[in-house]
Motif scaffolding. Structure first.
Motif, PDB file in Angstrom:
ATOM      1  N   GLY A 108     -14.839 -72.359   9.235  1.00  0.00           N
ATOM      2  CA  GLY A 108     -15.423 -73.842   8.289  1.00  0.00           C
ATOM      3  C   GLY A 108     -16.416 -74.766   9.704  1.00  0.00           C
ATOM      4  O   GLY A 108     -16.431 -74.990  10.749  1.00  0.00           O
ATOM      5  N   THR A 145     -18.990 -77.731  10.156  1.00  0.00           N
ATOM      6  CA  THR A 145     -18.268 -78.940   9.803  1.00  0.00           C
ATOM      7  C   THR A 145     -20.079 -79.962  10.902  1.00  0.00           C
ATOM      8  O   THR A 145     -20.167 -78.730  11.565  1.00  0.00           O
ATOM      9  CB  THR A 145     -17.322 -80.064  10.091  1.00  0.00           C
ATOM     10  N   THR A 162     -18.173 -79.742  13.681  1.00  0.00           N
ATOM     11  CA  THR A 162     -17.648 -78.163  14.870  1.00  0.00           C
ATOM     12  C   THR A 162     -18.432 -77.213  15.763  1.00  0.00           C
ATOM     13  O   THR A 162     -20.039 -77.218  14.736  1.00  0.00           O
ATOM     14  CB  THR A 162     -16.621 -77.482  13.782  1.00  0.00           C
ATOM     15  N   ASN A 163     -19.032 -77.060  16.823  1.00  0.00           N
ATOM     16  CA  ASN A 163     -19.597 -76.315  17.530  1.00  0.00           C
ATOM     17  C   ASN A 163     -18.678 -74.601  17.367  1.00  0.00           C
ATOM     18  O   ASN A 163     -18.673 -74.643  18.407  1.00  0.00           O
ATOM     19  CB  ASN A 163     -19.765 -76.727  19.066  1.00  0.00           C
ATOM     20  N   PRO A 213     -11.045 -67.580  14.582  1.00  0.00           N
ATOM     21  CA  PRO A 213     -10.890 -68.727  13.451  1.00  0.00           C
ATOM     22  C   PRO A 213     -10.844 -69.676  13.628  1.00  0.00           C
ATOM     23  O   PRO A 213      -9.286 -70.584  14.383  1.00  0.00           O
ATOM     24  CB  PRO A 213     -10.357 -67.709  12.917  1.00  0.00           C
ATOM     25  N   ASN A 214     -11.153 -71.076  13.166  1.00  0.00           N
ATOM     26  CA  ASN A 214     -11.486 -72.073  13.682  1.00  0.00           C
ATOM     27  C   ASN A 214     -10.703 -73.127  11.888  1.00  0.00           C
ATOM     28  O   ASN A 214     -10.324 -74.602  11.631  1.00  0.00           O
ATOM     29  CB  ASN A 214     -12.295 -73.070  14.121  1.00  0.00           C
ATOM     30  N   HIS A 215     -10.506 -72.032  10.750  1.00  0.00           N
ATOM     31  CA  HIS A 215      -9.899 -72.328   9.568  1.00  0.00           C
ATOM     32  C   HIS A 215     -10.008 -71.979   8.809  1.00  0.00           C
ATOM     33  O   HIS A 215      -9.088 -70.007   8.444  1.00  0.00           O
ATOM     34  CB  HIS A 215     -11.207 -73.217   8.851  1.00  0.00           C
ATOM     35  N   SER A 216      -8.521 -72.249   7.871  1.00  0.00           N
ATOM     36  CA  SER A 216      -8.197 -71.308   6.758  1.00  0.00           C
ATOM     37  C   SER A 216      -8.062 -72.270   4.912  1.00  0.00           C
ATOM     38  O   SER A 216      -8.342 -73.185   5.201  1.00  0.00           O
ATOM     39  CB  SER A 216      -6.412 -71.563   6.441  1.00  0.00           C
ATOM     40  N   TRP A 239     -10.221 -79.310   2.678  1.00  0.00           N
ATOM     41  CA  TRP A 239     -11.252 -80.026   2.410  1.00  0.00           C
ATOM     42  C   TRP A 239     -11.277 -81.149   1.257  1.00  0.00           C
ATOM     43  O   TRP A 239     -11.819 -81.946   0.962  1.00  0.00           O
ATOM     44  CB  TRP A 239     -12.581 -79.178   3.106  1.00  0.00           C
TER      45      TRP A 239
END
Lengths: 137, 337
Positions: B147, B149, B152-153, B160-163, B180
């Motif tokens: 994801g 934003t 977020t770098n 992976p940083n999002h679900s 979100w």
């Protein structure tokens, strides 16, 4: 005359015997059916644990109805409603796989082991902060 | 032959992930009021919660809506939990045994938090939407990915940083992002504020792909978009509010631009509803000053919006596009002589 009366009495007593026989069969059928009915109402008790045998306080619900209970601290439960064959109990707990169990005559004591759900957790956050470039100072 | 595969992939894009407009004939107010009526329900009686959420709702999409809405408006994001997980995951990155042990421990922590306090981090949202949907016999999956934003770098992320969720309704797959949609984190105070954003419910797949990148192979055909991870990393940053106005972010495809003085940058969008020219503005930040300005040219034709901006001074700019007070997207522009 006497003979005639005796014959009539004999006939009456035959009719009575037949009627008694029918009533007897009826009563027998009635009595016989009682234990069958008792078999279809099943009181379900049991124990819920995790895969390591530790007791679990899970929610137990009758599928398609708004009836349910919880297993207590030692994992044991008695379902509050008597169940019928082919009823389905749903065992749920956050973090554990949901289990459905179909009830039959042998279901008076259920041993339910619920497996842990392994979910790899991540979490990007929604922010309303505008992007800012990194600049050389 | 290669072109043929692109065409097949394109057909997949158009056919597989569908969007909310498929259900424009359905009024979700009953589903939403069911969700509201269950405000005080706890998470220890999941079947009862699902029963109450879905009762009296005739269609599958309404039943899913009630579940999704309940999760989005009742579960809050726990920023400290998120930080703790990130720290440990980075610390144990090269030690798979310790990482696994941490993941197992963290699972217990996260389910306990969810159960007792209705707090979680994003996979928790996606997990709960799936768990409740399963009980309602709705086919729903958790999808892991990246994801993107403003804070977020992605380039530096190791995993992976999002679900989020994919849900099958009437034989078609749709995308939702309950995390979100639920609200946002204040960047300074770190406090979570509930603010439901409907744009993440059965989202427009093309817009969704600008800040969501799927990593799992099993979704490759479903995702269908020809985005590679590289093109995803190069995309502009779009914000939650973009989902309120846009059907698609067509141009520019890249975040960073290098142009010469007096050149223009062109921006193209497909809108959900018409907007007025006076509501469109840029905030341009040169590192010292922030200037509010209007586009050089604006063209609105039905739902198609094209704007351009001419850069007349050399410098390096962060360019933020606003519709009214709502921040839509960000680009950077380097202007040379």
């Amino acid at each position: 005359m006497k003979t005639h009366m005796t014959l009539t009495q004999n006939r009456n007593s035959l009719k009575l015997k037949k009627a008694m026989g029918l009533i007897g069969i009826f009563i027998f059928t009635l009595l016989a059916s009682v234990p069958i009915n008792a078999q279809t109402d099943i009181t379900v008790k049991g124990i819920v644990t995790d895969e390591f045998g530790q007791p679990l306080e899970a929610n137990i619900t009758l599928k398609g109805a708004n009836v349910g209970t919880f297993s207590d601290k030692d994992g044991t439960f008695t379902f509050p409603k008597e169940l019928k064959k082919n009823d389905v109990l749903i065992f749920t707990h956050l973090g554990f796989n949901t289990i459905e169990r179909t009830i039959d005559e042998k279901s008076s004591f259920l041993e339910i082991s619920m497996g842990t759900e392994i979910v790899e957790m991540a979490g990007a956050l929604e922010v309303d902060k505008p992007y800012k470039s990194k600049r050389k100072k | 032959m290669k072109n043929l595969w692109y065409i097949i992939a394109f057909i997949f894009v158009c056919q597989t992930f569908a969007q909310q407009s498929d259900f424009s004939h359905i009024d979700f107010s009953k589903a939403d009021s069911n969700a509201l009526a269950c405000k005080d329900e706890k998470l220890n009686k999941l079947p009862k919660l699902v029963y109450k959420l879905t009762s009296g709702l005739p269609t599958e999409v309404e039943r899913f809506r009630a579940i999704y809405m309940w999760v989005c408006t009742n579960i809050s994001n726990d920023y400290n939990l998120y930080l703790k997980n990130e720290r440990k995951r980075n610390k144990f990155y090269n030690d798979s045994l310790k990482l696994n042990a941490w993941n197992t421990r963290f699972n217990k922590i996260i389910f306990h938090k969810l159960l007792e306090e209705k707090k979680t981090i994003c996979t928790g949202y996606a997990y709960l939407v799936k768990k409740l949907s399963d009980l309602a016999n709705i086919k729903c999956e958790i999808v892991h990915g990246y994801g993107r934003t403003s804070t977020t770098n992605i380039e530096k992320l190791k995993s992976p940083n999002h679900s989020w969720n994919a849900v099958e309704l009437n034989g078609k797959w749709y995308l939702c992002d309950p995390t979100w949609a639920s609200g946002f984190q204040n960047a300074e105070t770190l406090e979570f504020t509930f603010q439901y954003n409907d744009g993440f419910f059965l989202s427009e797949p093309e817009l969704f792909a600008v800040n969501h990148f799927l990593v799992e192979n099993k979704w490759i055909f479903l995702e269908g978009n020809t985005n590679t991870f590289e093109t995803f990393l190069e995309s502009p940053i779009i914000y939650g509010k973009a989902y309120k106005y846009l059907l698609a972010h067509t141009a520019p495809k890249k975040m960073h631009h290098s142009i010469t003085k007096h050149d223009k940058v062109t921006f193209e969008f497909v809108l959900q509803k018409p907007i007025e020219q006076k509501d469109i503005s840029f905030l341009i930040d040169n590192g010292h000053h922030i200037k509010k300005t209007n586009p050089t040219n604006t063209l609105i034709e039905d739902l198609s919006l094209t704007i351009d901006y001419q850069f007349n001074s050399i410098g390096f700019y962060d360019v933020h596009l606003y519709f009214g007070d709502d921040l839509i997207s960000t680009y950077t522009v380097k202007v040379k002589n």
